[in-house]
Design a protein around this motif. Structure first.
Motif, PDB file in Angstrom:
ATOM      1  N   THR A   1     -83.115  58.316  35.182  1.00 43.84           N
ATOM      2  CA  THR A   1     -82.036  57.782  34.586  1.00 43.84           C
ATOM      3  C   THR A   1     -80.663  58.653  34.642  1.00 43.84           C
ATOM      4  OG1 THR A   1     -82.320  59.210  32.635  1.00 43.84           O
ATOM      5  CG2 THR A   1     -83.337  56.969  32.680  1.00 43.84           C
ATOM      6  N   LEU A   2     -80.841  59.498  35.557  1.00 44.87           N
ATOM      7  CA  LEU A   2     -79.744  60.485  35.856  1.00 44.87           C
ATOM      8  C   LEU A   2     -78.593  59.677  36.459  1.00 44.87           C
ATOM      9  CD1 LEU A   2     -81.427  63.782  36.747  1.00 44.87           C
ATOM     10  CD2 LEU A   2     -79.952  63.420  35.016  1.00 44.87           C
ATOM     11  N   ALA A   3     -78.990  58.794  37.619  1.00 39.85           N
ATOM     12  CA  ALA A   3     -77.889  58.235  38.382  1.00 39.85           C
ATOM     13  C   ALA A   3     -76.995  57.383  37.375  1.00 39.85           C
ATOM     14  CB  ALA A   3     -78.631  57.481  39.472  1.00 39.85           C
ATOM     15  N   ASP A   4     -77.507  56.620  36.374  1.00 42.26           N
ATOM     16  CA  ASP A   4     -76.758  55.969  35.463  1.00 42.26           C
ATOM     17  C   ASP A   4     -75.876  56.632  34.563  1.00 42.26           C
ATOM     18  OD1 ASP A   4     -77.444  53.380  36.440  1.00 42.26           O
ATOM     19  OD2 ASP A   4     -79.319  53.248  35.208  1.00 42.26           O
ATOM     20  N   ARG A   5     -76.608  57.906  34.053  1.00 42.93           N
ATOM     21  CA  ARG A   5     -75.826  58.751  33.322  1.00 42.93           C
ATOM     22  C   ARG A   5     -74.660  59.420  33.889  1.00 42.93           C
ATOM     23  NH1 ARG A   5     -80.805  61.873  31.177  1.00 42.93           N
ATOM     24  NH2 ARG A   5     -79.393  63.002  29.694  1.00 42.93           N
ATOM     25  N   VAL A   6     -74.682  59.916  35.226  1.00 44.81           N
ATOM     26  CA  VAL A   6     -73.777  60.502  36.043  1.00 44.81           C
ATOM     27  C   VAL A   6     -72.583  59.396  36.005  1.00 44.81           C
ATOM     28  CG1 VAL A   6     -73.065  61.522  38.135  1.00 44.81           C
ATOM     29  CG2 VAL A   6     -75.304  62.254  37.288  1.00 44.81           C
ATOM     30  N   SER A   7     -73.088  58.185  36.568  1.00 43.76           N
ATOM     31  CA  SER A   7     -72.118  57.069  36.559  1.00 43.76           C
ATOM     32  C   SER A   7     -71.198  56.887  35.286  1.00 43.76           C
ATOM     33  CB  SER A   7     -72.636  55.748  36.868  1.00 43.76           C
ATOM     34  OG  SER A   7     -71.957  54.724  37.086  1.00 43.76           O
ATOM     35  N   VAL A   8     -71.845  56.880  34.217  1.00 44.45           N
ATOM     36  CA  VAL A   8     -71.061  56.731  32.625  1.00 44.45           C
ATOM     37  C   VAL A   8     -70.280  57.945  32.727  1.00 44.45           C
ATOM     38  CG1 VAL A   8     -71.508  56.930  30.203  1.00 44.45           C
ATOM     39  CG2 VAL A   8     -73.068  55.545  31.738  1.00 44.45           C
TER      40      VAL A   8
ATOM     41  N   SER B   1     -62.544  56.551  44.559  1.00 41.97           N
ATOM     42  CA  SER B   1     -62.966  56.619  45.643  1.00 41.97           C
ATOM     43  C   SER B   1     -63.822  57.955  46.104  1.00 41.97           C
ATOM     44  CB  SER B   1     -61.946  56.606  46.792  1.00 41.97           C
ATOM     45  OG  SER B   1     -61.216  58.099  46.678  1.00 41.97           O
ATOM     46  N   ARG B   2     -64.163  58.915  44.989  1.00 42.62           N
ATOM     47  CA  ARG B   2     -65.071  60.021  45.089  1.00 42.62           C
ATOM     48  C   ARG B   2     -66.409  59.696  44.486  1.00 42.62           C
ATOM     49  NH1 ARG B   2     -62.937  63.995  48.439  1.00 42.62           N
ATOM     50  NH2 ARG B   2     -64.991  64.302  49.137  1.00 42.62           N
ATOM     51  N   HIS B   3     -66.347  58.883  43.568  1.00 44.39           N
ATOM     52  CA  HIS B   3     -67.546  58.834  42.363  1.00 44.39           C
ATOM     53  C   HIS B   3     -68.698  58.485  43.434  1.00 44.39           C
ATOM     54  CE1 HIS B   3     -64.695  57.385  38.855  1.00 44.39           C
ATOM     55  NE2 HIS B   3     -64.433  58.660  39.387  1.00 44.39           N
ATOM     56  N   GLY B   4     -68.678  57.668  44.251  1.00 48.05           N
ATOM     57  CA  GLY B   4     -69.905  57.571  45.362  1.00 48.05           C
ATOM     58  C   GLY B   4     -70.548  58.888  45.924  1.00 48.05           C
ATOM     59  N   CYS B   5     -69.703  59.882  46.069  1.00 49.77           N
ATOM     60  CA  CYS B   5     -69.981  61.011  46.732  1.00 49.77           C
ATOM     61  C   CYS B   5     -70.864  61.943  45.783  1.00 49.77           C
ATOM     62  CB  CYS B   5     -68.841  61.853  47.121  1.00 49.77           C
ATOM     63  SG  CYS B   5     -67.736  60.999  48.231  1.00 49.77           S
ATOM     64  N   VAL B   6     -70.772  61.950  44.604  1.00 55.87           N
ATOM     65  CA  VAL B   6     -71.359  62.497  43.481  1.00 55.87           C
ATOM     66  C   VAL B   6     -72.461  61.758  43.163  1.00 55.87           C
ATOM     67  CG1 VAL B   6     -71.268  63.667  41.237  1.00 55.87           C
ATOM     68  CG2 VAL B   6     -69.049  63.670  42.847  1.00 55.87           C
ATOM     69  N   LEU B   7     -72.363  60.543  42.945  1.00 58.97           N
ATOM     70  CA  LEU B   7     -73.599  59.807  42.660  1.00 58.97           C
ATOM     71  C   LEU B   7     -74.476  59.540  43.599  1.00 58.97           C
ATOM     72  CD1 LEU B   7     -71.674  56.673  40.790  1.00 58.97           C
ATOM     73  CD2 LEU B   7     -73.702  58.177  39.965  1.00 58.97           C
ATOM     74  N   LEU B   8     -74.301  59.905  44.840  1.00 55.05           N
ATOM     75  CA  LEU B   8     -75.437  59.405  45.979  1.00 55.05           C
ATOM     76  C   LEU B   8     -76.647  60.282  45.967  1.00 55.05           C
ATOM     77  CD1 LEU B   8     -75.463  57.765  48.602  1.00 55.05           C
ATOM     78  CD2 LEU B   8     -74.824  59.549  49.787  1.00 55.05           C
ATOM     79  N   PRO B   9     -76.562  61.534  45.666  1.00 54.18           N
ATOM     80  CA  PRO B   9     -77.733  62.242  45.551  1.00 54.18           C
ATOM     81  C   PRO B   9     -78.775  61.873  44.152  1.00 54.18           C
ATOM     82  CG  PRO B   9     -76.001  63.928  45.653  1.00 54.18           C
ATOM     83  CD  PRO B   9     -75.346  62.371  45.557  1.00 54.18           C
ATOM     84  N   PHE B  10     -77.963  61.496  43.230  1.00 56.82           N
ATOM     85  CA  PHE B  10     -78.777  61.066  42.086  1.00 56.82           C
ATOM     86  C   PHE B  10     -79.071  59.569  41.978  1.00 56.82           C
ATOM     87  CE2 PHE B  10     -75.910  64.068  40.682  1.00 56.82           C
ATOM     88  CZ  PHE B  10     -76.752  65.009  40.005  1.00 56.82           C
ATOM     89  N   LYS B  11     -78.477  58.660  43.229  1.00 51.90           N
ATOM     90  CA  LYS B  11     -79.156  57.421  43.434  1.00 51.90           C
ATOM     91  C   LYS B  11     -80.363  57.646  44.442  1.00 51.90           C
ATOM     92  CE  LYS B  11     -75.180  54.446  42.775  1.00 51.90           C
ATOM     93  NZ  LYS B  11     -73.924  53.797  43.546  1.00 51.90           N
TER      94      LYS B  11
END
Lengths: 140, 399
Positions: A91-98, A122-132
């Motif tokens: 669930t971390l990816a969703d929570r990081v997204s929030v 435009s940088r959110h995806g950079c942070v989210l990628l490892p969690f995804k």
């Protein structure tokens, strides 16, 4: 336009994030599961390896070809997910997204430095990628 | 001269703003904005359908836009097809030409292609059974034309870029036209990056088909052009069906109109076409030898400045001959995306990433992509200086 000079050292490139990015990434020799994800915008690629024991993440390895933010976030993911139940880690990816997109609290204290990324969509995806990638490795 | 050109672009009238991303999206002359707004105010109607006053005006404006494009390309009006963009034009062309291809046939592209001139062929090949092979590039990203044996008797289409959107390297189109035509193949040229740097004559180059985007040529988004030799367009089947492109229609079939209407199914992007016509008329009025001299002088200054920075490697030809003012580079210890972000904070707009050219990134060993600075006639020395200064400071942050 922005104010030249001062913004160069803006918060997202703070030392804490740079230190996290500088941590060497290590893959697992014999993972139970692996996942690879790309960020088509900037070309980042994250490979994430897992070993699971009784539904918990026993070990986590990773490899990153990516920007500083992606590398730093991958370090946090690798450090923080070990010991978590798989269902929680997924669930971390969703929570990081929030956290990034909706002003939520960091799901992991170590993610606090990344609050500075919020204004930079435009940088959110950079942070989210490892969690995804973590969620994908967990089959989610 | 650059000062005069800059006054035409309202967005550039901002202190501390340095736009070096024209290869992705060129800025709009004020006259183009006004023409689009004026069209929608005075002539907003569908084309080739209505009889009322606005419809007549729309017809005239649309035809005039096509005439402007034809003039820019030294072509005939019925050789100019309006599309939704360059990607749309190249996809349409692949579908139309690919209709006759099958097992045993070959399409020759290059690893330097933008995805838009590669993926349509690769995807179609999976369905139709023909093969797609690629010309290699040298270390500078230039197409290797010393061995063109791939263009053999099985080759039906050669699809290449006129100039790389990454390295700025310009392709020797006449050389490829000779090779393609020697085996009876058609030559498709992606002109997206070339057209913003002056009028092009695709027929004189030896191309059979030529595509470009409006938004990179100082025109609106949502408009592109597919040029084809009249006799070749006439042989191609439609790939989209609908209103405006058929004559006889019955429940047993339909008879398509002649080009260019055959390839303009549905309501075309009329106002965008009008805007593009104005943009190309503006371009046609420039003193291109002088504009090119300035562009290349700035490119030399940029290349020299990059060479003087620690750990920077230019991706592409260092010599000005056979290159466009599109300059990509990598910097040791700095990811392209981080550099682009930090430059943006200083008002310098560049692009970092793979530039929709993954096979080229792989061929050049650029797994993390590169930073691209792309110049235009409105670029001035201050823009280049801002980039070089910004890089210097960004390195201090990232290294």
């Amino acid at each position: 336009m922005s104010n030249p000079g001062e913004n160069m050292t803006e918060a997202i490139y703070q030392q804490e994030i740079k230190d996290l990015a500088a941590v060497a990434a290590r893959r697992l020799d014999v993972p139970d599961a692996s996942a690879t994800l790309d960020n088509p915008l900037c070309g980042d690629t994250v490979v994430l390896d897992l070993r699971l024991t009784d539904g918990r993440i026993e070990a986590l390895g990773h490899g990153v070809k990516g920007c500083l933010l992606c590398k730093a976030a991958a370090t946090v993911a690798a450090r923080s997910a070990v010991g978590l139940e798989a269902d929680v880690a997924a669930t971390l990816a969703d929570r990081v997204s929030v956290m990034l997109k909706q002003g939520g609290e960091p799901p992991i204290p170590a993610l606090a430095p990344f609050l500075t990324v919020r204004p930079h969509k435009s940088r959110h995806g950079c942070v989210l990628l490892p969690f995804k990638a973590l969620a994908k490795a967990l089959g989610r | 001269m650059t000062v005069a050109i800059r006054t035409v672009f309202p967005v550039l009238d901002r202190a501390g703003f340095h736009y070096l991303d024209s290869a992705a999206m060129a800025q709009l002359p004020g006259a183009v904005m006004e023409a689009v707004a004026h069209h929608d105010l005075t002539a907003r109607a569908n084309v080739h359908r209505g009889l009322h006053e606005l419809a007549r005006r729309a017809d005239d404006a649309y035809d005039a836009a096509r005439q402007s494009v034809a003039r820019f390309l030294s072509a005939e009006m019925d050789e100019v097809v309006f599309t939704g963009g360059c990607t749309m034009a190249l996809n349409m062309l692949a579908l139309a030409l690919g209709e006759a291809l099958g097992p045993g046939d070959r399409v020759v592209a290059s690893v330097a292609e933008h995805h838009s001139n590669l993926l349509p062929w690769l995807m179609l090949a999976q369905r139709k059974g023909f093969e797609v092979v690629t010309l290699a590039v040298d270390d500078d990203g230039r197409l290797r034309l010393d061995d063109l044996s791939l263009i053999n008797e099985h080759c039906r289409v050669v699809a290449v870029t006129h100039a790389s959107n990454v390295t700025g390297a310009v392709t020797d189109i006449p050389r490829l036209a000779e090779a393609a035509h020697a085996v009876g193949a058609r030559l498709v040229v992606d002109g997206a990056q070339m057209v913003p740097h002056g009028p092009v004559n695709p027929r004189a180059l030896g191309a059979d088909f030529y595509a470009f985007a409006g938004h990179k040529a100082y025109g609106p988004t949502g408009i592109g052009v597919l040029w084809g030799r009249r006799e070749l367009l006439a042989q191609l089947p439609p790939v989209l069906w609908g209103g405006g492109m058929v004559g006889m229609v019955g429940l047993d079939g339909a008879l398509p109109l002649d080009p260019p209407q055959r390839f303009e199914a549905g309501t075309p992007p009329v106002a965008q076409a009008v805007g593009l016509g104005v943009a190309l008329d503006w371009m046609s009025g420039l003193d291109w030898p002088a504009v090119t001299a300035v562009e290349m002088s700035l490119t030399r200054h940029l290349l020299d400045g990059l060479a003087a920075l620690d750990g920077v490697r230019v991706v592409g030809p260092l010599k000005l001959e056979a290159r466009l003012p599109v300059v990509s580079f990598v910097a040791e210890g700095c990811h392209p995306h981080d550099l682009a972000h930090l430059l943006a904070e200083r008002g310098v707009a560049v692009r970092g990433g793979a530039h929709c050219a993954r096979p080229l990134m792989t061929a050049l060993g650029l797994e993390e992509g590169c930073v691209r600075a792309s110049l235009a006639p409105y670029t001035n020395r201050a823009d280049v200086e801002a980039l070089l200064d910004g890089l210097d400071l960004a390195f201090k942050v990232l290294r």
